[in-house]
Design a protein around this motif. Structure first.
Motif: not given
Lengths: 55, 242
Positions: B17-26, B116-125, B130-132
């Motif tokens: 799950e963290w691998v999948e989340a990392f791709t979004i954060v990247l 930038r705000h929307a991009a921040w939300l994409v990473a947060f979401k 994935e973390g849920l």
């Protein structure tokens, strides 16, 4: 909330597989065949998993 | 039940799950910079940590042994059955394997239209969603037998490893064999769910060999899953990459 519900339960087919397998196990346990349920519950779940994978 | 088996299941599940989340954060980091992307990820992780502490504590306080065991057993079955079915379908070639490069490209395309705000939300979401799944695994595997610390520690260890590796390579972690891990984790979670649910229904009589039944159940789901995948592959004639 929808995402959380979907995370907890999955879709209807997933829910149906688990519910059907547990209903079988509960019936066997209530009838005094708990040890039989220990064999049939995993089998029922695997059949259901196969059905989900095929769909 | 050993803390080791709980730790392993939680570690592997959290890892993918963290691998999948990392791709979004990247993808977000490439758009708005590592600082802002990391702040979004940390905010989501803080929320997940609070949820884990709150719900883990409530499960311990409000439910007695049999109810707790039955409730978390059913949740684990609902989760494990889904994971195992998806992994079997992918192994059989009926569903495409997840490709982190494709996921990165899709996220990058989405972010091209975002401020930038929307991009921040994409990473947060992304990290939150994935973390849920990690949260669900930790709070369901942990309380029975007092293994919350082992399950939470496993998720944290997986997070540290994925984050450190991701920060080092700054590319999608494509070498992680996600489907094989999900196959194993799906079998393990279904094993715990089967054991605890039936034990809650029938008591100790349901499992004449007690916890020694757990390895047998895990082998049954792993081997049975492979047989089912082989049957489905043969039936569909799908081509599967080795």
């Amino acid at each position: 909330m929808t995402a959380l519900f979907k995370l907890l339960v999955g879709d209807g087919r997933n829910l149906a597989v688990v519910a059907a397998a547990l209903a079988l196990a509960a019936t066997l346990v209530a009838s005094g065949y708990a040890a039989t349920a220990a064999v049939l519950l995993p089998l029922a779940l695997l059949v259901g998993i196969g059905w989900l994978a095929a769909g | 039940m050993t803390a080791g088996s709980i730790f392993l299941a939680a570690f592997l599940a959290a890892g993918v799950e963290w691998v999948e989340a990392f791709t979004i954060v990247l993808a977000v980091a490439l758009s708005i910079g590592w600082g802002r992307a990391a702040s979004a990820a940390l905010a989501a992780l803080a929320l997940l940590a609070a949820m884990t502490a709150a719900t883990g504590g409530l499960l311990d306080l409000w439910l007695d042994g049999a109810w707790l065991e039955g409730a978390i057993g059913v949740l684990l079955l609902l989760f494990g059955v889904r994971w195992l079915a998806k992994a079997i379908a992918r192994h059989a070639g009926l569903r495409a394997l997840r490709d982190e490069d494709l996921e990165l490209a899709a996220a990058t395309r989405e972010l091209a239209r975002a401020d930038r705000h929307a991009a921040w939300l994409v990473a947060f979401k992304g990290v939150l969603l994935e973390g849920l799944e990690v949260w669900l695994i930790v709070v369901t595997l942990g309380p029975k037998g007092g293994h919350t610390f082992a399950a939470g520690g496993a998720a944290l260890a997986a997070l540290v490893i994925v984050a450190a590796t991701g920060a080092l390579v700054q590319a999608p972690l494509r070498r992680v064999p996600e489907n094989a891990v999900k196959f194993a984790v799906g079998a393990m979670i279904t094993t715990f769910g089967t054991f605890w649910t039936l034990e809650a229904m029938g008591g100790a009589a349901a499992w004449p060999w007690g916890e020694a039944s757990l390895p047998a159940l895990a082998i049954f789901y792993l081997a049975g899953g492979l047989v089912v995948a082989r049957h489905l592959r043969h039936r569909s004639g799908a081509m599967v990459e080795p």
